[in-house]
Scaffold this active site. Structure first.
Site, PDB file in Angstrom:
ATOM      1  N   TYR A 167      -1.928  -8.816  16.385  1.00 19.74           N
ATOM      2  CA  TYR A 167      -1.851  -7.857  15.279  1.00 19.74           C
ATOM      3  C   TYR A 167      -2.863  -6.729  15.489  1.00 19.74           C
ATOM      4  O   TYR A 167      -2.503  -5.554  15.519  1.00 19.74           O
ATOM      5  CB  TYR A 167      -2.106  -8.582  13.942  1.00 19.74           C
ATOM      6  CG  TYR A 167      -2.384  -7.631  12.812  1.00 19.74           C
ATOM      7  CD1 TYR A 167      -1.398  -6.746  12.388  1.00 19.74           C
ATOM      8  CD2 TYR A 167      -3.637  -7.588  12.197  1.00 19.74           C
ATOM      9  CE1 TYR A 167      -1.656  -5.836  11.368  1.00 19.74           C
ATOM     10  CE2 TYR A 167      -3.905  -6.698  11.177  1.00 19.74           C
ATOM     11  CZ  TYR A 167      -2.908  -5.818  10.763  1.00 19.74           C
ATOM     12  OH  TYR A 167      -3.174  -4.921   9.771  1.00 19.74           O
TER      13      TYR A 167
ATOM     14  N   ASP B 126      12.122   3.155   4.559  1.00 17.46           N
ATOM     15  CA  ASP B 126      11.777   1.718   4.578  1.00 17.46           C
ATOM     16  C   ASP B 126      13.048   0.910   4.856  1.00 17.46           C
ATOM     17  O   ASP B 126      14.130   1.276   4.397  1.00 17.46           O
ATOM     18  CB  ASP B 126      11.191   1.321   3.209  1.00 17.46           C
ATOM     19  CG  ASP B 126      10.335   0.075   3.278  1.00 17.46           C
ATOM     20  OD1 ASP B 126       9.123   0.169   3.002  1.00 17.46           O
ATOM     21  OD2 ASP B 126      10.878  -1.008   3.602  1.00 17.46           O
ATOM     22  N   ASN B 127      12.901  -0.173   5.594  1.00 11.62           N
ATOM     23  CA  ASN B 127      14.072  -1.038   5.852  1.00 11.62           C
ATOM     24  C   ASN B 127      14.107  -2.243   4.915  1.00 11.62           C
ATOM     25  O   ASN B 127      14.964  -3.115   5.055  1.00 11.62           O
ATOM     26  CB  ASN B 127      14.107  -1.499   7.318  1.00 11.62           C
ATOM     27  CG  ASN B 127      12.971  -2.450   7.648  1.00 11.62           C
ATOM     28  OD1 ASN B 127      12.164  -2.785   6.791  1.00 11.62           O
ATOM     29  ND2 ASN B 127      12.908  -2.888   8.893  1.00 11.62           N
ATOM     30  N   LEU B 128      13.176  -2.285   3.965  1.00 10.74           N
ATOM     31  CA  LEU B 128      13.117  -3.337   2.942  1.00 10.74           C
ATOM     32  C   LEU B 128      13.024  -4.744   3.547  1.00 10.74           C
ATOM     33  O   LEU B 128      13.361  -5.717   2.891  1.00 10.74           O
ATOM     34  CB  LEU B 128      14.310  -3.239   1.974  1.00 10.74           C
ATOM     35  CG  LEU B 128      14.382  -1.917   1.186  1.00 10.74           C
ATOM     36  CD1 LEU B 128      15.599  -1.917   0.259  1.00 10.74           C
ATOM     37  CD2 LEU B 128      13.116  -1.700   0.349  1.00 10.74           C
TER      38      LEU B 128
ATOM     39  N   ASN C 145       7.388  -4.161  16.614  1.00  8.77           N
ATOM     40  CA  ASN C 145       7.363  -3.592  15.253  1.00  8.77           C
ATOM     41  C   ASN C 145       6.217  -2.622  15.032  1.00  8.77           C
ATOM     42  O   ASN C 145       6.367  -1.630  14.332  1.00  8.77           O
ATOM     43  CB  ASN C 145       7.242  -4.704  14.220  1.00  8.77           C
ATOM     44  CG  ASN C 145       8.600  -5.256  13.862  1.00  8.77           C
ATOM     45  OD1 ASN C 145       9.422  -4.539  13.311  1.00  8.77           O
ATOM     46  ND2 ASN C 145       8.842  -6.482  14.230  1.00  8.77           N
TER      47      ASN C 145
ATOM     48  N   ILE D 215       0.843  -1.204   0.000  1.00  3.46           N
ATOM     49  CA  ILE D 215       0.000   0.000   0.000  1.00  3.46           C
ATOM     50  C   ILE D 215       0.880   1.255   0.000  1.00  3.46           C
ATOM     51  O   ILE D 215       0.595   2.233  -0.698  1.00  3.46           O
ATOM     52  CB  ILE D 215      -0.977  -0.028   1.200  1.00  3.46           C
ATOM     53  CG1 ILE D 215      -1.827  -1.312   1.142  1.00  3.46           C
ATOM     54  CG2 ILE D 215      -1.899   1.212   1.177  1.00  3.46           C
ATOM     55  CD1 ILE D 215      -2.717  -1.536   2.351  1.00  3.46           C
TER      56      ILE D 215
END
Ligand code: UDP
Length: 327
Positions: free
Chosen positions: A140, A31-33, A91, A12
């Site tokens: 989550y 972003d850390n990919l 996270n 997204i």
């Protein structure tokens, strides 16, 4: 506006990055990919970084004189969250806290946050409105709800204006079918069925055929990623006038697992094996959105209201990228 897109290499987030640029904003991807794909970012500014690194976040916000943040970077596998809850709180919650701290340091006060229908848990009634009780049934959903609560309290200090957008089932390929869904491993229904149609999977498993729904399979509200992203642009504008926005994003129409499979069959013209399997733990029978608040407050109108064109866009992308993004 200069917008930091956390998780802008993900499904997204990459669509959002493209739409921001097209709308005349200046996205900066962070972003850390770990889950996303560099190829999905295209020519947008890219900062390789991790949300654990509060210092890098502050520096990035200052260096690029960021005006607003969109936060997509999160882990999304419900099953994994049940097995490893602490990873999800770290996270999804701790990193969002770092982002807020860095924003506060840098004096950036606008945030659009990706939330989820999973904050509602098993709904008492459908379609679900934002006023329904929130009662997540897995880590989550709970990690996302915890962030929502943190945002509310930070907003009450006057240092934050925020929009929480609770997605139902995001799908399809956006930005002219250029940016598709490539999770590894894949767990989402539409890409899985398409992979079966492409011969990349032996079969499609239907998780539960004994639900109290017309065909016995679960019903979900599928919303095209372009429509989702348009709502983010509208929310960004609306934050100029309102400090707090919480909206569901869905079509309000439900499709069963069998209907999704039939649609992929019709769109692709391919046949593939379908296997009936036991229920997946924690799946509510029906999840559909009452998104009337987004319609009135954001003046949001989803353009993809039928499943077939959504699946067509996904089919086009997967046919062109049978192995997903090149790494
Ligand atoms: N589903 C299924 N087979 C699969 C994957 C998913 O039957 O291989 C079902 C799942 O149980 C749910 C629906 O498809 O009812 C949508 O699942 P998905 O994981 O795509 O999204 P969720 O609704 O969990 O966010």
């Amino acid at each position: 506006m200069r917008v930091l897109v956390c998780g802008g290499a993900g499904y997204i987030g990459s669509n959002m990055t493209a739409m921001l640029a097209q709308a005349g904003h200046e996205p900066v991807v962070f972003d850390n990919l770990s889950k996303g794909h560099r190829a999905a970012v295209g020519r947008a500014r890219f900062v390789y970084g991790d949300l654990a690194d509060e210092r890098l976040l502050s520096d990035t916000l200052n260096k690029y004189a960021v005006d607003a943040v969109m936060h997509f970077a999160a882990w999304i596998e419900v099953g994994e969250s049940v097995q490893f809850p602490l990873r999800f709180y770290k996270n999804n919650f701790c990193h969002a806290r770092n982002l807020l701290a860095a924003m506060q340091d840098a004096g950036v006060d606008k945030l659009v946050f990706s939330s989820t229908a999973a904050v509602y848990g098993i709904p008492q009634t459908v379609p679900i409105s934002e006023d329904a009780p929130t009662d997540p049934i897995n880590p989550y959903g709970d990690s996302k709800l915890a962030v929502e609560r943190m945002l509310r309290f930070q907003c009450e200090t006057g240092r934050l204006r925020y929009a929480v957008l609770r997605y139902f089932n995001a799908c399809g390929a956006g930005d002219g079918r250029r940016l598709g869904e490539d999770h590894r491993p894949e767990s989402h229904l539409i890409p899985l069925v398409i992979q079966a149609a492409l011969g990349k999977r032996e079969d499609v498993k239907i998780f539960g055929t004994d639900y109290a729904t017309p065909d016995g399979t679960c019903i979900r509200d599928y919303i095209h990623v372009d429509d989702l992203c348009r709502a983010h642009l509208l929310a960004l504008d609306a934050l100029e006038d309102e400090p707090q926005i919480i909206c569901n994003l869905g079509n309000g129409t439900g499709y069963s697992v069998r209907e999704v499979i039939d649609t992929v069959r019709a769109v692709s013209g391919r046949s593939f094996k379908v296997t009936e399997a036991p229920r997946r733990a924690g799946d509510p029978p029906v999840l559909t959105a009452d998104a009337s608040r987004a319609r009135t407050r954001l003046r949001w109108r989803p353009e993809y209201t039928d499943l077939a064109p959504i699946v067509e866009s996904a089919w086009a992308w997967h046919s062109e990228h049978p192995n997903g993004y090149a790494e």
